[in-house]
Design a protein around this motif. Structure first.
Motif, mmCIF file in Angstrom:
data_model
loop_
_atom_site.group_PDB
_atom_site.id
_atom_site.type_symbol
_atom_site.label_atom_id
_atom_site.label_comp_id
_atom_site.label_asym_id
_atom_site.label_seq_id
_atom_site.Cartn_x
_atom_site.Cartn_y
_atom_site.Cartn_z
ATOM 1 N N LEU A 47 0.836 -1.198 0.000
ATOM 2 C CA LEU A 47 0.000 0.000 0.000
ATOM 3 C C LEU A 47 0.872 1.250 0.000
ATOM 4 O O LEU A 47 1.936 1.279 0.618
ATOM 5 N N PRO A 48 0.436 2.291 -0.683
ATOM 6 C CA PRO A 48 1.232 3.523 -0.675
ATOM 7 C C PRO A 48 1.195 4.173 0.697
ATOM 8 O O PRO A 48 0.193 4.106 1.407
ATOM 9 N N ALA A 49 2.266 4.757 1.096
ATOM 10 C CA ALA A 49 2.367 5.420 2.393
ATOM 11 C C ALA A 49 1.547 6.699 2.366
ATOM 12 O O ALA A 49 1.559 7.445 1.395
ATOM 13 N N GLN A 50 0.817 6.953 3.442
ATOM 14 C CA GLN A 50 0.033 8.179 3.561
ATOM 15 C C GLN A 50 0.715 9.077 4.582
ATOM 16 O O GLN A 50 1.214 8.608 5.602
ATOM 17 N N PRO A 51 0.750 10.357 4.314
ATOM 18 C CA PRO A 51 1.408 11.261 5.259
ATOM 19 C C PRO A 51 0.644 11.307 6.586
ATOM 20 O O PRO A 51 -0.582 11.363 6.615
ATOM 21 N N GLY A 52 1.353 11.247 7.695
ATOM 22 C CA GLY A 52 0.759 11.329 9.021
ATOM 23 C C GLY A 52 0.229 10.012 9.547
ATOM 24 O O GLY A 52 -0.298 9.955 10.645
ATOM 25 N N VAL A 53 0.317 8.926 8.781
ATOM 26 C CA VAL A 53 -0.166 7.621 9.226
ATOM 27 C C VAL A 53 1.028 6.700 9.352
ATOM 28 O O VAL A 53 1.812 6.554 8.417
ATOM 29 N N GLU A 54 1.161 6.104 10.551
ATOM 30 C CA GLU A 54 2.290 5.192 10.766
ATOM 31 C C GLU A 54 1.985 3.846 10.129
ATOM 32 O O GLU A 54 0.855 3.385 10.107
ATOM 33 N N LYS A 55 3.007 3.247 9.628
ATOM 34 C CA LYS A 55 2.865 1.934 9.007
ATOM 35 C C LYS A 55 2.971 0.849 10.084
ATOM 36 O O LYS A 55 3.842 0.911 10.944
ATOM 37 N N LEU A 56 2.053 -0.121 10.053
ATOM 38 C CA LEU A 56 2.095 -1.220 11.006
ATOM 39 C C LEU A 56 3.268 -2.124 10.671
ATOM 40 O O LEU A 56 3.420 -2.557 9.542
ATOM 41 N N GLU A 57 4.067 -2.393 11.665
ATOM 42 C CA GLU A 57 5.205 -3.287 11.448
ATOM 43 C C GLU A 57 4.740 -4.741 11.392
ATOM 44 O O GLU A 57 5.096 -5.469 10.504
ATOM 45 N N SER A 58 3.932 -5.129 12.407
ATOM 46 C CA SER A 58 3.443 -6.503 12.448
ATOM 47 C C SER A 58 2.312 -6.596 13.467
ATOM 48 O O SER A 58 2.277 -5.857 14.441
ATOM 49 N N VAL A 59 1.400 -7.493 13.229
ATOM 50 C CA VAL A 59 0.279 -7.677 14.146
ATOM 51 C C VAL A 59 0.610 -8.741 15.192
ATOM 52 O O VAL A 59 0.037 -8.756 16.267
ATOM 53 N N ALA A 60 1.548 -9.611 14.925
ATOM 54 C CA ALA A 60 1.878 -10.718 15.827
ATOM 55 C C ALA A 60 2.266 -10.253 17.226
ATOM 56 O O ALA A 60 1.816 -10.850 18.207
ATOM 57 N N PRO A 61 3.077 -9.213 17.408
ATOM 58 C CA PRO A 61 3.409 -8.800 18.780
ATOM 59 C C PRO A 61 2.184 -8.355 19.579
ATOM 60 O O PRO A 61 2.122 -8.534 20.785
ATOM 61 N N LEU A 62 1.188 -7.807 18.894
ATOM 62 C CA LEU A 62 -0.037 -7.405 19.579
ATOM 63 C C LEU A 62 -0.746 -8.628 20.160
ATOM 64 O O LEU A 62 -1.199 -8.612 21.310
ATOM 65 N N PHE A 63 -0.858 -9.697 19.389
ATOM 66 C CA PHE A 63 -1.492 -10.915 19.881
ATOM 67 C C PHE A 63 -0.667 -11.570 20.980
ATOM 68 O O PHE A 63 -1.207 -12.070 21.959
ATOM 69 N N GLU A 64 0.645 -11.573 20.812
ATOM 70 C CA GLU A 64 1.504 -12.171 21.833
ATOM 71 C C GLU A 64 1.408 -11.407 23.144
ATOM 72 O O GLU A 64 1.424 -12.005 24.224
ATOM 73 N N ALA A 65 1.282 -10.105 23.088
ATOM 74 C CA ALA A 65 1.192 -9.300 24.300
ATOM 75 C C ALA A 65 -0.140 -9.513 25.021
ATOM 76 O O ALA A 65 -0.218 -9.363 26.235
ATOM 77 N N SER A 66 -1.175 -9.867 24.303
ATOM 78 C CA SER A 66 -2.490 -10.027 24.928
ATOM 79 C C SER A 66 -2.761 -11.454 25.399
ATOM 80 O O SER A 66 -3.770 -11.699 26.064
ATOM 81 N N LEU A 67 -1.907 -12.404 25.074
ATOM 82 C CA LEU A 67 -2.138 -13.797 25.488
ATOM 83 C C LEU A 67 -2.115 -13.956 27.006
ATOM 84 O O LEU A 67 -2.912 -14.715 27.555
ATOM 85 N N ALA A 68 -1.235 -13.265 27.689
ATOM 86 C CA ALA A 68 -1.146 -13.387 29.147
ATOM 87 C C ALA A 68 -2.447 -12.941 29.810
ATOM 88 O O ALA A 68 -2.965 -13.612 30.711
ATOM 89 N N GLU A 69 -2.999 -11.826 29.360
ATOM 90 C CA GLU A 69 -4.259 -11.348 29.924
ATOM 91 C C GLU A 69 -5.404 -12.307 29.608
ATOM 92 O O GLU A 69 -6.288 -12.544 30.435
ATOM 93 N N PHE A 70 -5.410 -12.856 28.410
ATOM 94 C CA PHE A 70 -6.464 -13.792 28.013
ATOM 95 C C PHE A 70 -6.446 -15.036 28.900
ATOM 96 O O PHE A 70 -7.468 -15.429 29.457
ATOM 97 N N PHE A 71 -5.274 -15.655 29.037
ATOM 98 C CA PHE A 71 -5.192 -16.869 29.852
ATOM 99 C C PHE A 71 -5.404 -16.557 31.330
ATOM 100 O O PHE A 71 -5.940 -17.373 32.075
ATOM 101 N N GLY A 72 -4.998 -15.388 31.780
ATOM 102 C CA GLY A 72 -5.274 -14.972 33.154
ATOM 103 C C GLY A 72 -6.772 -14.850 33.401
ATOM 104 O O GLY A 72 -7.281 -15.260 34.446
ATOM 105 N N GLY A 73 -7.489 -14.286 32.439
ATOM 106 C CA GLY A 73 -8.943 -14.179 32.557
ATOM 107 C C GLY A 73 -9.614 -15.534 32.583
ATOM 108 O O GLY A 73 -10.551 -15.760 33.358
#
Length: 117
Positions: free
Chosen positions: A10-36
């Motif tokens: 996708l072309p870069a848009q000014p003022g919008v950060e590019k997502l590096e990866s979605v995997a770290p987001l899921f990995e960071a939320s696994l602890a809270e999920f299993f804790g719940g």
């Protein structure tokens, strides 16, 4: 093709950060999920144990059994429904299964098991 490759096309848009990866987001939320999930399991077990303890003392009428005076035989216990007990009701020891079925006099039903064989 993964999400990172799609986003890199996708072309870069000014003022919008590019997502590096979605995997770290899921990995960071696994602890809270299993804790719940663990909290839900612990609460369910504790609630079940409290409910079992609060049933208290129950009086059971042993069906088709009479004492020497002709009165129905009563059995007082704290055991749960489904438990099999053995009582001597005059004809020798018999097995009875405790049930959750209430009778009109405030007692519960204890069904004979050995008579139906």
């Amino acid at each position: 093709m993964n999400l990172y490759n799609v986003l890199s096309l996708l072309p870069a848009q000014p003022g919008v950060e590019k997502l590096e990866s979605v995997a770290p987001l899921f990995e960071a939320s696994l602890a809270e999920f299993f804790g719940g999930i663990a909290v839900i399991i612990v609460v369910a077990v504790v609630t079940s144990l409290i409910h079992q303890r609060r049933q208290g003392v129950r009086r059971y009428t042993l069906l088709n059994s009479a004492d020497a005076d002709g009165n129905p035989v009563l059995h007082v216990t704290t055991r749960r429904a489904g438990t099999v007990i053995r009582r001597d009701v005059g004809r020798g020891p018999e097995r009875f299964e405790l049930t959750n079925t209430p009778l009109g006099d405030g007692t519960y039903v204890a069904e004979p098991l050995d008579r139906y064989l």
